[in-house]
Design a protein around this motif. Structure first.
Motif, PDB file in Angstrom:
ATOM      1  N   ASP A  14       0.790  -1.242   0.000  1.00 29.11           N
ATOM      2  CA  ASP A  14       0.000   0.000   0.000  1.00 29.11           C
ATOM      3  C   ASP A  14       0.822   1.292   0.000  1.00 29.11           C
ATOM      4  N   THR A  16       2.813   2.508   2.327  1.00 30.74           N
ATOM      5  CA  THR A  16       3.037   3.116   3.637  1.00 30.74           C
ATOM      6  C   THR A  16       4.530   3.217   3.921  1.00 30.74           C
ATOM      7  N   HIS A  43       0.607  -6.212   7.452  1.00 27.90           N
ATOM      8  CA  HIS A  43       0.646  -6.950   6.181  1.00 27.90           C
ATOM      9  C   HIS A  43       1.530  -8.194   6.288  1.00 27.90           C
TER      10      HIS A  43
END
Length: 113
Positions: A14, A16, A43
């Protein structure tokens, strides 16, 4: 002039930004190909949970179980090199005075002897 290089890890799922001490790089392999992925802690846990049933049912493989490349031929002994060069020249084959003898010349020599 000073130079500052900053190494930042970013979650590959994602995007991040992973702060120091957060997340991890997870290494895994599938069908002989090795992978690594940078993930947030959540994750990483998701990946481990998804793989857990397969890991439990599977068996550990060591590096020794990896299929090796075809065996390499033993290099000619130094005493043979001179003989091979002389033989190749007598046969009209192209061979250098120094350095590596081509595989074609080596194969022809072995076939003849």
């Amino acid at each position: 002039m000073a130079r500052r290089i900053v190494h930042q890890l970013v979650d590959d799922i994602d995007g991040t930004l992973l702060e120091v001490g957060e997340g991890e790089t997870v290494h895994f392999s599938l069908n002989g190909a090795a992978y690594e992925i940078d993930l947030t802690n959540s994750h990483a846990e998701e990946l481990k949970a998804a793989l857990a049933p397969f890991i439990e049912a599977g068996r550990r493989a060591s590096a020794g179980n990896v299929r090796a490349a075809a065996p390499r031929r033993r290099a000619a002994r130094n005493s043979e090199v001179g003989e091979i060069r002389e033989w190749a020249k007598a046969q009209g084959l192209k061979v250098s005075e120094r350095g590596r003898i081509s595989a074609e010349v080596m194969d022809a020599y072995r076939a003849a002897h």
